[in-house]
Design an enzyme around this catalytic site. Sequence first.
Site, short mmCIF file in Angstrom:
data_model
loop_
_atom_site.label_atom_id
_atom_site.label_comp_id
_atom_site.label_asym_id
_atom_site.label_seq_id
_atom_site.Cartn_x
_atom_site.Cartn_y
_atom_site.Cartn_z
N ILE A 171 0.82 -1.22 0.00
CA ILE A 171 0.00 0.00 0.00
C ILE A 171 0.85 1.26 0.00
O ILE A 171 0.32 2.37 -0.06
CB ILE A 171 -0.95 0.03 1.22
CG1 ILE A 171 -0.15 -0.08 2.53
CG2 ILE A 171 -1.99 -1.06 1.12
CD1 ILE A 171 -0.99 0.11 3.78
N GLY A 172 2.16 1.09 0.04
CA GLY A 172 3.03 2.25 0.03
C GLY A 172 4.48 1.86 -0.05
O GLY A 172 4.85 0.70 0.18
N GLY B 298 8.30 3.85 0.86
CA GLY B 298 9.05 5.04 1.24
C GLY B 298 10.52 4.76 1.33
O GLY B 298 11.02 3.74 0.85
N GLY B 299 11.25 5.70 1.97
CA GLY B 299 12.69 5.54 2.11
C GLY B 299 13.07 4.33 2.93
O GLY B 299 14.13 3.75 2.77
N ASP C 97 10.83 15.66 10.96
CA ASP C 97 10.46 15.53 9.54
C ASP C 97 8.96 15.77 9.37
O ASP C 97 8.25 14.98 8.76
CB ASP C 97 10.84 14.14 9.01
CG ASP C 97 10.88 14.09 7.49
OD1 ASP C 97 10.93 15.16 6.85
OD2 ASP C 97 10.85 12.98 6.92
#
Length: 670
Positions: A391-392, A394-395, A515
Amino acid sequence: MLLSTGDGMESEPSSSSASQPCRHFQLTEIQQATNNFDESLLIGRGDLEVSTKVMFSTDQMLSLRLPLKDSSSNQGAAEFHKEVEMVSKLKHDNLVSLIGYCDYEKEMILVYEYMSNRALYDHLHTLGTPLSWVQRLNICIGVACGLDYLHTGQGIIHRDVKSSNILLQETWVAKISDFGISIIDQTNQSSVVLTTVVKGTFGYLDPVYFNTGRLTRKSDVYSFGVVLLEVLCRRRAIDRNLDEKDGQWGLARWAQEHIKKGKLVHITDSNIRAQISPKCLKEFVRIIKGCLHKDMKQRFTMAEVVVGLESVLTLQENTNNSLQPAHETIFSRMVDIRPVPSNKEKSASSEHSYKELEPASSSLQASQPCHHFGFPEILEATSDFDESLVIGHGGFGKVYKGNIVDGSSLVVAAIKRLDSTSGQGAVQFWAEVNILSKFRHYNIVSLIGYCHYGNEMILLYEYMPSGTLGDHLHTHGTPLSWLQRLNICVGAAQGLLHLHTHTGVGIVDGAIHHDVKSSNILLSESWEAKISDFGLSEIDPMNKPLTYANTTVSGTFGYLDPACSEVGRLTKKSDVYAFGVVLLEVLCRRPALDRSLDEENPNLARWAQGCIKEGNVKRIIDSDIKGQISSKCLKKFVQIVERCLQENPKRRSTMAEVVAGLEAIFDLTR
């Protein structure tokens, strides 16, 4: 790779690289050489590309760099052909040679000579290779000669000098690599190139360049000075073990402080202390100081660095020849030399490298309500990491949606698995576990648990079905009303307020998120906002102001506190600044960096602040909500934004003030 015109501004690339003296390979040749990109041939992976070792029919070992097909990558055809055009013209013993390239439809592949001894960074910081002082000096001289050739022979600023871009042949000859962001100064003078986007690697970045955007060859000299420190100290450019008490994690700053105090023994790698004559060390440190001088005009040129390093090598060799085998240097009498571990010992220690980074049970598992899941449970929940459940991404790695048993309940979880090629790792993993185990709040995403099994590091969160605020604002075009947006802002602000002010076991003065951005604000099914992604966050365990040295600017451009970049300090007010940018995103429906605003200055905060000062507030408001905001509410909202974005952190609002202000606007709007 960027070209500079004579006026100091960056220009577009020339047309094709077809005229360049390097071979154009067919895609079929590349596929055959790599066994159709067989993963077993992979020798490296960076943020923007991967490297593959191959053998062409000429029996010559080559290395391929294949830019990743990632829509988020800024590299494309223009930079690809710039690199081909430039590197094919560079001929020097201390520069990695470009043999050829392949550009077929979306495939962009660069073919380099293969460097069998990997990067200097690997030997210094990963492999523990027993490099002698003379070996290190020879490597430094080779790199300096390569940079001097670039600067004086070609008018090129490398722009990303670092130990991981220094490759080594089988004979340990050093060669500079990676010219993807280099700039040509076509005037061939030591002029200033004005840049609008900082590029390079934190820890090596010239402070003058970072603060002003003024780039010269002396910026490379500064970066090389950091490399010289890595070689001398055997410490990374950013090393959180340098000064944990004061948080001074930048190698350059830490070493310069010790040099000022005359404590050279404290910064010298214990494995070479007995090998360096005091006179050579003093001269080597003088070169470092000349490279790192804060006044760019007073820094050495690379030609001066080459002469200085060659002088140090000659002096050291003469000293070695004059010494009897039993003779000791001053350092060998002062310290015990730490033995370099054997390959067997290194292998055994690397097996448990993640375990060593795990917080002690007394500080985490025993006291925190955070469940440790077994790896088989994770496999079952994700159907062996089925791609259809992703579903995703990222880093940190991929995120899967899965059902998992938590106590007596079956819950839907977002399961984030560390990618072994990710730039994030054990430190960020345990930081996230630590923060989310201690900070429990309705507006902070809940950590259900974690899994640590061998090299596997996995985090399990409550599942947020509505995705991120950033997605709805900038990708999906979701029709969010002004009231919905305000409610999201209030929730996110309350989450940050809890983070900043919560106290408890081991927490005296809250934490810094580090962040804050719209893509780290998740939304529940009922559109309630929750702060996420705490891998960069910091807890202050001592009764001191929550301030951290931040020489490596982690975070996201567009949200970074300008005060942090200037003075290298991180505070809670840095989160406040970033949240002010989020408020602008919500009001303007523009991303934090928006090139449609100004190609050369795409910063949303600066653009909006300019409009506000001109009294042209209506210009920045998203047209979809203009008719929904009363003038009184708009005025108060803009005032909150202005206070968040104050240049001086002391003049910024606290998150408590932000929450109070947003709640007042919300009450007025309902």
